[in-house]
Scaffold this motif. Structure first.
Motif, PDB file in Angstrom:
ATOM      1  N   THR A   1     -11.599   5.325  -1.455  1.00 26.72           N
ATOM      2  CA  THR A   1     -10.954   4.082  -1.990  1.00 26.72           C
ATOM      3  C   THR A   1     -10.250   3.278  -1.028  1.00 26.72           C
ATOM      4  O   THR A   1     -10.691   2.148  -0.876  1.00 26.72           O
ATOM      5  CB  THR A   1      -9.975   4.777  -2.925  1.00 26.72           C
ATOM      6  OG1 THR A   1      -8.842   5.696  -2.260  1.00 26.72           O
ATOM      7  CG2 THR A   1     -10.475   5.470  -4.224  1.00 26.72           C
ATOM      8  N   ILE A   2      -9.175   3.689  -0.270  1.00 28.21           N
ATOM      9  CA  ILE A   2      -8.536   2.799   0.688  1.00 28.21           C
ATOM     10  C   ILE A   2      -9.368   2.296   1.975  1.00 28.21           C
ATOM     11  O   ILE A   2      -9.605   1.090   2.295  1.00 28.21           O
ATOM     12  CB  ILE A   2      -7.165   3.395   1.028  1.00 28.21           C
ATOM     13  CG1 ILE A   2      -6.456   3.919  -0.174  1.00 28.21           C
ATOM     14  CG2 ILE A   2      -6.467   2.322   1.827  1.00 28.21           C
ATOM     15  CD1 ILE A   2      -6.318   2.542  -1.186  1.00 28.21           C
TER      16      ILE A   2
ATOM     17  N   GLU B   1      -7.623   3.127  -6.906  1.00 29.15           N
ATOM     18  CA  GLU B   1      -8.747   2.340  -7.090  1.00 29.15           C
ATOM     19  C   GLU B   1      -8.297   1.170  -7.309  1.00 29.15           C
ATOM     20  O   GLU B   1      -9.083  -0.012  -6.799  1.00 29.15           O
ATOM     21  CB  GLU B   1      -9.616   2.976  -8.231  1.00 29.15           C
ATOM     22  CG  GLU B   1     -10.153   4.156  -8.233  1.00 29.15           C
ATOM     23  CD  GLU B   1     -10.955   4.644  -9.403  1.00 29.15           C
ATOM     24  OE1 GLU B   1     -11.832   3.737  -9.958  1.00 29.15           O
ATOM     25  OE2 GLU B   1     -11.149   5.872  -9.863  1.00 29.15           O
TER      26      GLU B   1
ATOM     27  N   SER C   1      -7.406  -0.252  -3.970  1.00 29.10           N
ATOM     28  CA  SER C   1      -8.322  -0.192  -3.208  1.00 29.10           C
ATOM     29  C   SER C   1      -8.818  -1.728  -2.967  1.00 29.10           C
ATOM     30  O   SER C   1      -9.497  -2.464  -2.079  1.00 29.10           O
ATOM     31  CB  SER C   1      -9.422   0.548  -3.336  1.00 29.10           C
ATOM     32  OG  SER C   1     -10.153   0.070  -4.644  1.00 29.10           O
TER      33      SER C   1
ATOM     34  N   SER D   1      -7.211  -3.287  -0.021  1.00 33.50           N
ATOM     35  CA  SER D   1      -7.520  -2.723   1.428  1.00 33.50           C
ATOM     36  C   SER D   1      -8.479  -3.347   2.086  1.00 33.50           C
ATOM     37  O   SER D   1      -8.332  -3.284   3.594  1.00 33.50           O
ATOM     38  CB  SER D   1      -8.150  -1.284   1.031  1.00 33.50           C
ATOM     39  OG  SER D   1      -7.278  -0.506   0.175  1.00 33.50           O
TER      40      SER D   1
ATOM     41  N   HIS E   1       0.771  -1.078   0.036  1.00 29.20           N
ATOM     42  CA  HIS E   1       0.059  -0.010   0.002  1.00 29.20           C
ATOM     43  C   HIS E   1       0.911   1.224   0.179  1.00 29.20           C
ATOM     44  O   HIS E   1       0.509   2.073  -0.718  1.00 29.20           O
ATOM     45  CB  HIS E   1      -1.165  -0.030   1.069  1.00 29.20           C
ATOM     46  CG  HIS E   1      -2.070  -0.838   1.193  1.00 29.20           C
ATOM     47  ND1 HIS E   1      -2.188  -2.115   1.202  1.00 29.20           N
ATOM     48  CD2 HIS E   1      -3.333  -0.280   0.549  1.00 29.20           C
ATOM     49  CE1 HIS E   1      -3.375  -2.463   1.083  1.00 29.20           C
ATOM     50  NE2 HIS E   1      -4.161  -1.524   0.469  1.00 29.20           N
TER      51      HIS E   1
ATOM     52  N   GLY F   1     -12.807   2.993   2.371  1.00 25.90           N
ATOM     53  CA  GLY F   1     -14.109   2.685   1.825  1.00 25.90           C
ATOM     54  C   GLY F   1     -15.096   3.417   2.670  1.00 25.90           C
ATOM     55  O   GLY F   1     -16.219   3.176   2.910  1.00 25.90           O
TER      56      GLY F   1
END
Length: 417
Positions: free
Chosen positions: A412-413, A350, A353, A356, A325, A415
């Motif tokens: 994205t990461i 994205e 993600s 994630s 990440h 949520g």
């Protein structure tokens, strides 16, 4: 007809003897074969128990005598008669005792190293695997097992040699340089991942060509698994996992699992490298507007497949996943998009993600602080002397207030909408 009945009776009597005393029965058969060859020697029980096969053969060869012409003719006639009589009976005898014959063949190859003995065993096994033989399947199975055993033994011996004599063999080590690795990757791309089947190819030809391509791919993967090539070279294979799953999915998946055991953090870095390469190629081909592009969706799907490999052993995978990440975020922000435009690689968040959900909660907070630091560095960057718009000297990417980096990271990461 009476000769055939007599031979069958003789065989049945021998089988009864063999069942009562295997050693005596085996010696009787062995001496029968020896006499049929014209040898006057006899294999005694003491010789059978105390001597090696090569020593017994040496003893027997000393007892050969040059027969007279009349004796040679008689022996030839006898061999012909025995051949005709035994031809219909031997297959039945072989069928009854094939497992014993195969077991003894295997034992011979394991215990003896004399070339003559191994050559005789090889001829016997070759005969048992003849296509016209109805029982050839058992011979084929034994041959395959013996080949696997020999390959394993050879691998162990080579491994021991490399470990014990590493210093002595060091001058022979020739690691491939970067240019050779690039050539191997290009060869792989041209001959494995860009094959276009010809409309005139029949099904059998396509299967054969697919087999050849799979062999090439497996060979390249072995170079990585055995540390001949750097682990990062696997990115040229991993990035095709989704697109060529039908043809090579099993090979690539096994390579993914084996390389993960070698070095988890470098393995995760290689997965990220695969995605970064695909992302860079897509941006070069289509430009920054890629969200609706089918290839971008394929990259996300590949990331989703990769993320499944982190499902188990969360604590063991934690450093690798966190590093993935961190480097992925840096990649997403490193390419400026020009004045007033977001970074070119920003859609990569994205893709990132997809991994994630595997993050632990404390690590999400740590990554958020990393994003805040990146944002503060952007805001504190020096300005051009003639700038009135506040554009940084290094042409930093600009994000509107309602879509700042932290908001994008949350959606994205983390949520969080």
């Amino acid at each position: 007809m009476s000769a055939k009945i007599a031979v069958e009776t003789l065989v049945d009597e021998w089988l009864d003897t063999y069942k009562r005393d295997r050693e005596s029965g085996f010696l009787e058969l062995l001496n029968f074969i020896v006499r049929s060859c014209g040898c006057r020697g006899v294999v005694t029980p003491e010789m059978f128990r105390t001597l090696q096969n090569s020593q017994i053969i040496q003893r027997l060869t000393e007892d050969f005598a040059e027969p007279l012409a009349r004796e040679r003719r008689a022996q030839a006639d006898e061999r012909t008669r025995l051949t005709h009589a035994l031809a219909p009976v031997l297959p039945q005898l072989l069928a009854k005792h094939l497992e014993l014959v195969l077991a003894q063949l295997r034992e011979v190859t394991e215990k003896h190293t004399a070339p003559a003995v191994l050559e005789a065993a090889s001829r016997a096994l070759h005969a048992l695997c003849a296509p016209e033989l109805a029982l050839r399947a058992r011979g084929d199975l034994l041959r395959s097992r013996m080949a696997d055993q020999l390959a394993d033994k050879c691998h162990r011996d080579v491994t021991d040699l490399l470990q014990d004599g590493r210093a002595a063999l060091a001058p022979l080590l020739l690691p491939p340089n970067a240019e050779l690795q690039s050539q191997l990757a290009a060869f792989l791309m041209d001959h494995v991942f860009q094959h276009e089947p010809s409309p005139t190819e029949d099904g059998e030809s396509r299967i054969e060509e697919l087999h050849q391509r799979r062999v090439l791919l497996a060979g390249f993967c072995k170079l990585i698994i055995y540390n001949v090539l750097e682990l990062s070279a696997a990115s040229d294979v991993f990035k095709h996992y989704g697109k060529f799953y039908g043809d090579y999915g099993d090979i690539i998946k096994e390579t993914l699992n084996l390389t993960r055991q070698m070095d988890r953090q470098e393995w995760a870095r290689t997965l990220l490298l695969s995605l970064k390469q695909l992302m860079s190629e897509l941006l070069l081909q289509t430009g920054p507007e890629i969200h609706e592009d089918e290839s971008f969706l394929e990259i996300r799907d590949l990331a989703r497949r990769f993320s499944l490999l982190f499902s188990l052993h969360q604590l063991r995978n934690r450093p690798a996943l966190l590093g993935l990440h961190r480097e992925g975020i840096q990649f997403a922000l490193q390419e400026p998009g020009g004045p007033g435009r977001p970074p070119l690689n920003l859609p990569f968040l994205e893709v990132l993600s997809e991994f994630s959900p595997r993050l632990l909660r404390p690590d999400r907070a740590l990554l958020l602080s990393l994003m805040v630091e990146e944002e503060e560095e952007e805001e504190e960057a020096p300005m051009d002397e003639g700038s009135t718009e506040g554009t940084p000297e290094r042409n930093r990417p600009h994000l509107p207030p309602q879509n700042r980096l932290r908001d994008l990271f949350d959606s994205t990461i983390l949520g969080i909408e």
